[in-house]
Design a protein around this motif. Structure first.
Motif, PDB file in Angstrom:
ATOM      1  N   UNK A 135     -30.022  -3.443   0.196  1.00 33.61           N
ATOM      2  CA  UNK A 135     -29.294  -2.660   1.194  1.00 33.61           C
ATOM      3  C   UNK A 135     -28.447  -1.580   0.516  1.00 33.61           C
ATOM      4  N   UNK A 136     -28.103  -0.525   1.258  1.00 28.29           N
ATOM      5  CA  UNK A 136     -27.335   0.562   0.667  1.00 28.29           C
ATOM      6  C   UNK A 136     -25.852   0.276   0.497  1.00 28.29           C
ATOM      7  N   UNK A 137     -25.372  -0.773   1.157  1.00 27.88           N
ATOM      8  CA  UNK A 137     -23.946  -1.107   1.047  1.00 27.88           C
ATOM      9  C   UNK A 137     -23.755  -2.596   1.320  1.00 27.88           C
ATOM     10  N   UNK A 138     -22.607  -3.109   0.929  1.00 24.40           N
ATOM     11  CA  UNK A 138     -22.305  -4.517   1.166  1.00 24.40           C
ATOM     12  C   UNK A 138     -22.114  -4.766   2.663  1.00 24.40           C
ATOM     13  N   UNK A 139     -22.447  -5.982   3.110  1.00 22.50           N
ATOM     14  CA  UNK A 139     -22.264  -6.320   4.513  1.00 22.50           C
ATOM     15  C   UNK A 139     -23.182  -7.430   4.967  1.00 22.50           C
ATOM     16  N   UNK A 140     -23.137  -7.697   6.273  1.00 22.53           N
ATOM     17  CA  UNK A 140     -23.989  -8.709   6.897  1.00 22.53           C
ATOM     18  C   UNK A 140     -25.038  -7.988   7.738  1.00 22.53           C
TER      19      UNK A 140
END
Length: 239
Positions: free
Chosen positions: A158-163
């Motif tokens: 994914x391009x960024x941290x997260x859920x």
């Protein structure tokens, strides 16, 4: 079949390993299949290989811990076209209560679209059976290199941290991509196409009960390194 200590990478990619299918009487018959043919078990009988037959790599379970952030990262480069980074993980442990999607061996990647001046314009982040894209100017960077986040267990990128809810799980399970240990991949780059195993068409992992629990295909002509021109041209924004 070769013993664990006898597998020769260059023979894998060059088709040096060969085998014929055996019937119930253990009599070999039919076409002879080579290791650089499409021979992944459970792959729908593609390449003329019966569904449950084919080549696969079965490494000791104790090696699933891998080498961490010192592991090599493989790339494929096509000037004025694309630059793809391949990441190998020894085991895919899918999130959620079920293990039917767990499998040994896991190849993930991101791909950078290059323009005719060889400048980066778009980044594609691959996850499960799909991908999403971010314009290069908006993509995260680390010292000028594209930044990606690997989901815990599944390694979806994914391009960024997260859920991120997993579409195949109908929203019941999500990928969690956090800020874990940094993997400075640009310090460990190797050209995928010069590796002896490049072109191997079997499974990178043991055979499971179905295609989702069987080792995947790796970098080869059987697994596209990047998007098609029509896919690059259609917006597919990341969540």
């Amino acid at each position: 079949m070769a013993a664990r200590t006898e597998v020769n990478a260059s023979r894998l990619g060059s088709g040096g390993y060969r085998h014929q299918i055996s019937n119930r009487l253990c009599i070999r018959h039919g076409a002879q299949h080579r290791s650089n043919d499409l021979t992944r078990p459970r792959d729908g009988g593609k390449g003329g290989v019966p569904l449950r037959e084919g080549f696969f790599l079965n490494f000791p379970n104790r090696l699933r811990a891998g080498q961490g952030t010192s592991s090599p990262v493989y790339y494929e480069y096509s000037p004025r076209n694309y630059l793809t980074y391949w990441f190998f993980y020894p085991f895919n442990e899918a999130p959620g209560p079920t293990n039917i999607f767990d499998h040994e061996g896991d190849w993930e990647r991101i791909s950078v679209k290059l323009d005719r001046h060889n400048r980066a314009v778009i980044v594609a982040y691959y996850r499960h059976n799909t991908y999403c894209t971010v314009p290069w100017k908006r993509a995260g960077k680390h010292h000028g290199h594209p930044l990606a986040y690997s989901a815990l267990g599944s390694h979806a990128t994914y391009p960024r941290a997260g859920s991120y809810p997993i579409p195949e799980a109908q929203g019941l399970v999500s990928d969690i991509a956090g800020r874990g240990h940094g993997w400075a991949t640009y310090h460990h780059l190797k050209n995928a196409r010069t590796q002896g195993w490049f072109g191997y068409g079997g499974a990178w992992g043991e055979v499971g009960d179905g295609p989702d629990s069987t080792g995947p295909l790796g970098p080869s002509i059987f697994k596209g390194a990047t998007l098609t021109d029509s896919e690059w041209s259609r917006p597919h924004p990341c969540p």
